[in-house]
Design a protein around this motif. Structure first.
Motif, PDB file in Angstrom:
ATOM      1  N   CYS A 119       0.851  -1.183   0.000  1.00 61.65           N
ATOM      2  CA  CYS A 119       0.000   0.000   0.000  1.00 61.65           C
ATOM      3  C   CYS A 119       0.889   1.236   0.000  1.00 61.65           C
ATOM      4  CB  CYS A 119      -0.963   0.011   1.183  1.00 61.65           C
ATOM      5  SG  CYS A 119      -0.171   0.043   2.807  1.00 61.65           S
ATOM      6  N   THR A 154      -5.070   5.471   1.797  1.00 61.65           N
ATOM      7  CA  THR A 154      -4.051   4.411   1.815  1.00 61.65           C
ATOM      8  C   THR A 154      -4.725   3.096   1.431  1.00 61.65           C
ATOM      9  OG1 THR A 154      -3.176   5.623   3.723  1.00 61.65           O
ATOM     10  CG2 THR A 154      -2.047   3.599   3.116  1.00 61.65           C
ATOM     11  N   ALA A 157      -4.320  -0.855   2.652  1.00 60.94           N
ATOM     12  CA  ALA A 157      -3.563  -0.902   3.911  1.00 60.94           C
ATOM     13  C   ALA A 157      -4.072  -2.001   4.833  1.00 60.94           C
ATOM     14  CB  ALA A 157      -3.626   0.451   4.614  1.00 60.94           C
ATOM     15  N   LEU A 163       4.407  -1.328   3.138  1.00 61.09           N
ATOM     16  CA  LEU A 163       3.936   0.049   3.011  1.00 61.09           C
ATOM     17  C   LEU A 163       5.080   0.920   2.525  1.00 61.09           C
ATOM     18  CD1 LEU A 163       2.202   2.672   3.847  1.00 61.09           C
ATOM     19  CD2 LEU A 163       3.341   2.432   6.081  1.00 61.09           C
ATOM     20  N   LEU A 165       5.979   4.888   2.389  1.00 67.43           N
ATOM     21  CA  LEU A 165       5.488   6.031   3.143  1.00 67.43           C
ATOM     22  C   LEU A 165       6.340   7.259   2.839  1.00 67.43           C
ATOM     23  CD1 LEU A 165       3.480   6.924   5.399  1.00 67.43           C
ATOM     24  CD2 LEU A 165       5.289   6.371   7.043  1.00 67.43           C
ATOM     25  N   MET A 186       3.853  -3.590   7.221  1.00 67.04           N
ATOM     26  CA  MET A 186       2.646  -2.977   7.762  1.00 67.04           C
ATOM     27  C   MET A 186       2.423  -3.333   9.230  1.00 67.04           C
ATOM     28  SD  MET A 186       0.772  -0.746   6.296  1.00 67.04           S
ATOM     29  CE  MET A 186      -0.748  -0.944   7.222  1.00 67.04           C
ATOM     30  N   THR A 207      -4.714   6.168   7.657  1.00 72.12           N
ATOM     31  CA  THR A 207      -3.683   5.528   8.467  1.00 72.12           C
ATOM     32  C   THR A 207      -2.981   6.556   9.348  1.00 72.12           C
ATOM     33  OG1 THR A 207      -2.191   5.715   6.553  1.00 72.12           O
ATOM     34  CG2 THR A 207      -3.222   3.575   6.935  1.00 72.12           C
TER      35      THR A 207
END
Length: 380
Positions: A119, A154, A157, A163, A165, A186, A207
């Motif tokens: 994600c 997101t 997720a 993930l 970021l 995650m 998130t």
């Protein structure tokens, strides 16, 4: 130019269609719309086991742009739940492009096997399209980075293993230059996921990141070069990883319904169906161009903007026309008696506007084309 598919690509398409037929059932599609999760583990695992995910990752696999297009074209035409798969292939391509050898060895096998999903944490509640203004902070704390902030949209997720970021690591430089991208599991402590249900049945997520700690091995690309890392991802997302032929299943659903209720004989209805078919063929050619650049090792940023802008706005025009022709029955949802095209007209009418927003709004695509292709003065 000869657009005839080679024998290898014809065989590849047949294999993809076979996997879709085995995994994407009407029950699967119905559950996709009920849950809002546009991902199918069985499909991902089958494609991974056959080597087709690795084969599709830009810079990693075979690098055949036509195959990349065929994969997502077939998934899209079938109405398959492929959003998760598209993100996985896209981010795998980013890891190949900017990741370290250690990251490639640690992260890629789980993605290309179809076992793990990814994600993306870019946008924030107060900074949607203006991603460069994000406030999620990553602060150096000894040998680690401590991350605090929040992200919106997101998608996946709640299912993903990985993930990526985008954070701000330097507040003393222009906003595009003080960003750093991280990639982490995650299940890293401090990450919270809450569902956000959209008008188009898809589930996305909000998130939160509270004192999330990661090491330098989580930095994807260079520190303070997160903008470049994100542009690699966006170049793959726009016009390559699906989303450009949504009008094809729309047209199929509408035509079958129009035949059933006797609308197909109307000249205006036939004109609109032909207009949609032409637009989707143009979108196909634009997509093939973007896929060719990605599959050849390039970044189709400009070409992807052209593809996304045309395809999503053509989709929106088509569904608006079909819904008007369907009348009140075009406002009825799945499983409601009398719903036009079993509810797909209503679904597409709610889904089409979203496609002109995610991956960069139509306004952003126009700015990109105006500045980079037409060489017009910057609008900001």
């Amino acid at each position: 130019m000869d657009f005839t598919l080679s024998n290898d690509v014809v065989e590849f398409r047949a294999a993809i269609r076979s996997i879709i037929a085995e995994t994407v059932t009407p029950e699967v599609v119905d559950e996709m719309h009920r849950s809002g999760t546009f991902d199918l583990p069985a499909l991902n695992l089958a494609l991974g086991a056959a080597g087709y995910i690795e084969r599709a990752v830009p810079g990693l696999g075979k690098g055949d742009p036509v195959e990349l297009w065929v994969l997502f074209n077939e998934l899209e035409k079938a109405g398959a739940p492929f959003d998760g798969l598209a993100i996985n292939i896209m981010i795998a391509g980013v890891v190949v492009a900017v990741g370290t050898d250690e990251q490639k060895a640690r992260i890629l096998p789980s993605i290309i096997s179809g076992e793990a999903g990814v994600c993306m944490g870019y946008s924030e509640p107060d900074h949607g399209s203006d991603v460069a203004s994000i406030t999620t902070r990553a602060v150096r704390d000894g040998d680690e980075w401590m991350i605090n902030g929040a992200k919106m949209w997101t998608t996946m997720a709640h299912k993903a293993t990985w993930l990526i970021l985008l954070t701000r690591t330097n507040t003393e430089v222009p906003k595009h230059k003080g960003l750093t991208m991280f990639i982490m599991p995650m299940d890293t402590p401090g990450i919270t996921v809450e569902p956000v249900h959209t008008m188009a049945t898809e589930r996305t997520n909000a998130t939160w990141y509270d004192d999330v700690r990661v090491g330098d091995d989580a930095v994807l690309g260079e520190v303070n070069s997160g903008w470049r890392t994100m542009t690699v991802a966006l170049a793959f997302e726009r016009g390559v990883m699906g989303g450009t032929n949504a009008g094809v299943p729309l047209l199929r659903h509408f035509r079958l319904w129009a035949d059933k209720v006797g609308l197909s004989a109307d000249p205006f209805v036939r004109y609109q169906m032909a207009r949609t078919a032409i637009d989707m063929q143009v979108a196909t050619l634009l997509t093939q161009r973007s896929a060719w650049i990605a599959g050849s090792g390039g970044l189709p940023g400009l070409e992807g903007s052209m593809t996304k802008l045309f395809a999503t706005e053509a989709y929106q025009r088509s569904v608006r026309a079909f819904q008007e022709m369907a009348g009140s029955s075009g406002l009825l949802q799945f499983h409601e008696p009398g719903a036009a095209a079993d509810g797909f007209i209503d679904y597409d009418a709610r889904h089409a506007p979203v496609t002109t927003i995610y991956g960069g709004t139509s306004e952003i695509q126009r700015n990109n084309i105006a500045e980079r292709h037409l060489r017009l003065p910057k609008a900001r």
